[in-house]
Design a protein around this motif. Structure first.
Motif: not given
Length: 607
Positions: A258-261, A267-269, A309-311, A343-344
């Motif tokens: 799980a990826i959360f901003g 605070q970018h993840a 949130a970035t993958l 958005g993600s």
């Protein structure tokens, strides 16, 4: 706005650094165990804390039990290592340190540099509102773990490890033979949870995040909260074969990751997936989400500073994951009445063409993946916890998400749609995705293979659609903006495109399809069989007589096909139509036929 432009905002001043796994030299040693200098680990830590010297090493002998441990490190540089008995100085053995109810096994604070080796840390159980069942880190510095198992710990957040880089940057790294197994978080981060200015790096082989659970929240295997970054490149844990790095974890949302901003200012993840073994990319496998995001779940924060949130998938495989919706990937959105939607981001592209993922240097041992398992999203299933089919997609992108999928193998998944884009109603809420050099094959879908709702913008280039099952008889259904070019639809009589938007938003050009009625508004449409090399064996390269060879104009730059080979190869025996570019995911390559390989380069040369 492009992915690159938006990602310039996302990355900002990112974290850099490297983790060292080398043993400390000239360390002061403290021997713990029956008959050793210290009877308890706590006593050795107290002695080490009073020593103002440099490196310190606590050697914990496996000749007695260590139960109900609540160890604390504050502002120290120290190694804790398991050994078979007193006075062993070579790394060997594996010592178990058990925690107890009401506390973490190991708490680390301040500016600490801690290395754990040849240990098992188990049984920690602080309260269900507390963090870090096995290890609770909050501070700066580094924690490196190798030849160590973190198992059967329990906490509210970070069942195995909670790693909070507070007050500065902190680094968490796993070396070989590290296993994070069967830990439980009441809320989030079953195996590992990282937050703050944290960098997690996993590139060594024989590492496993497996069988962990986030009972009431997010990230069964791993939760990343911005501005933290996780770099995952380990091939995982090999038994008879590699089981995957993130394996058989579960949660409500984001069974694997799980990826959360973060909720603060920008605070970018970011989670980056890549390969350190050319034949075995990092694998997120057999994870399950009760709700959404079986493999990966992303959620930004739509606060005043928009934390994304970035993958980033450079080389990866997402396989055998399950969820009611987004069995492989669920890219969520967040909204506020003041700022609208955020958005993600999904960027699944090779590292040679992925500025979104490489603005911070990749680890030095990253390699290009060369196997058929590279860049594959396969065998994921949309289902509920009872195993019943749901109306979920393999990849779902919510409002204002942005996705870039290049050199993608999307195959053998089961659900409602293989890819679905959900758009928003406002001018700045469009969900945007591009799919290029992609093979979509063998998917069993209960509706359209690809669905792009209104308020979306989908571009498809050099894609091959074949062997997919869909009772709706539609490959792509779109109601927003749709561009399809240089692609192959080998789906028999199935409608290649069903478009419900404004005609000015549809662009179809250079397409080979068995069915062309649905492409009547397009240009350079060719009806026919693409002549794949060997469908029975799953080889969708083009035969020398394929109608898809040398059809479209070339594209400037070093543009590569699904195999990583260059596009725009002029095959001398095939008359060009409008240029050298082949249609579909694979470009037929030129061959030099010397005296030694005349037979191979004759009629048998179909690959």
């Amino acid at each position: 706005m492009s992915m690159h432009a938006l990602h310039d905002r996302l990355v900002g001043a990112t974290l850099i650094g490297a983790l060292a796994f080398a043993s400390p030299s000239h360390a002061t040693q403290y021997h713990v165990g029956a008959g050793c200098d210290y009877a308890t680990i706590a006593a050795a830590l107290t002695a080490a804390a009073s020593d103002l010297g440099g490196n310190k090493e606590i050697l914990v002998a496996d000749n007695q039990a260590y139960a109900n441990q609540a160890l604390a490190i504050d502002g120290m540089s120290i190694t804790i290592e398991g050994v078979p008995a007193c006075n062993y100085v070579q790394p060997s053995g594996n010592t178990t340190i058990n925690g107890g109810s009401g506390h973490s096994v190991l708490t680390i604070r301040g500016d600490s540099h801690v290395r754990l080796k040849n240990l098992t840390i188990s049984g920690g159980h602080p309260s269900d509102s507390a963090a870090g069942g096995g290890i609770d880190f909050a501070g700066t510095g580094a924690l490196t773990i190798d030849h160590t198992t973190i198992s059967s710990n329990h906490a509210g957040y970070g069942g195995g490890i909670n790693f909070n880089a507070s007050g500065g940057v902190a680094y968490l790294g796993f070396g070989t033979e590290t296993q994070i197994l069967s830990n439980t978080a009441t809320t989030s981060g079953g195996g590992v949870r990282i937050e703050g200015n944290a960098v997690l790096t996993i590139t060594a082989p024989q590492v496993w995040l497996a069988f962990n659970e986030a009972v009431g929240g997010y990230g069964g295997g791993l939760e990343v909260i911005g501005p933290a970054r996780a770099d995952l490149g380990s091939p995982g844990y090999r038994i008879a074969e590699y089981a995957g790095l993130v394996y058989e974890n579960s949660a409500l949302y984001g069974g694997g990751v799980a990826i959360f901003g973060g909720s603060g200012a920008s605070q970018h993840a970011i989670v980056r997936l890549f390969a350190t073994d050319a034949a075995n990319p990092v694998m997120i496998r057999a994870n399950s989400a009760t709700q959404t995001g079986g493999g990966v779940y992303l959620q930004p924060d739509a606060g005043p500073n928009q934390s994304f949130a970035t993958l980033c998938g450079i080389d990866y495989r997402l396989t055998d994951n399950t969820a009611q919706e987004g069995s492989a990937i669920y890219a969520d959105e967040d909204s506020t009445s003041l700022d609208g939607y955020t958005g993600s981001f999904i960027s699944l592209r090779p590292y040679t063409d992925n500025a979104d993922c490489t603005q911070v240097a990749l680890p030095s041992n990253v390699v290009a993946c060369t196997s058929e398992s590279c860049n594959s999203i396969d065998h994921n299933v949309a289902q509920n916890t009872a195993g019943q089919a749901t109306a979920g997609s393999t990849i779902l992108m919510q409002t204002f998400a942005m996705g870039s999928f290049d050199r993608l193998r999307l195959r053998n998944n089961t659900g409602e749609h293989a890819l679905r884009l959900v758009g928003g109603g406002g001018a700045f809420e469009t969900t945007i995705a591009s799919v290029s050099n992609a093979l979509l094959v063998g998917n069993v879908m209960r509706n359209e293979l690809v669905l792009a709702d209104s308020g979306t913008d989908l571009t498809v280039n050099n894609a091959t659609f074949t062997g997919n099952q869909s009772p709706s008889g539609v490959v792509i259904r779109a109601n927003g903006r749709l561009t399809v070019g240089e692609s192959i639809f080998a789906q028999g009589p199935a409608s290649s495109v069903l478009f419900g938007g404004s005609p000015s938003n549809l662009d179809l050009d250079y397409i080979l399809s068995m069915e062309t009625a649905s492409l009547a508004s397009g240009t350079h449409i060719v009806q026919g069989d693409p002549s794949f090399v060997d469908v029975a064996q799953g080889d969708y390269h083009l035969r020398p007589n394929s109608l898809a060879i040398d059809v479209a104009p070339p594209v400037a730059g070093d543009d590569r096909d699904l195999d990583g080979n260059p596009h725009d190869q002029d095959i001398a025996s095939v008359p060009d139509q409008d240029g050298d570019r082949d249609l579909g995911a694979y470009e037929r390559q030129q061959r030099y036929c010397g005296a030694a390989d005349t037979v191979f380069c004759a009629t048998f040369d179909f690959d």
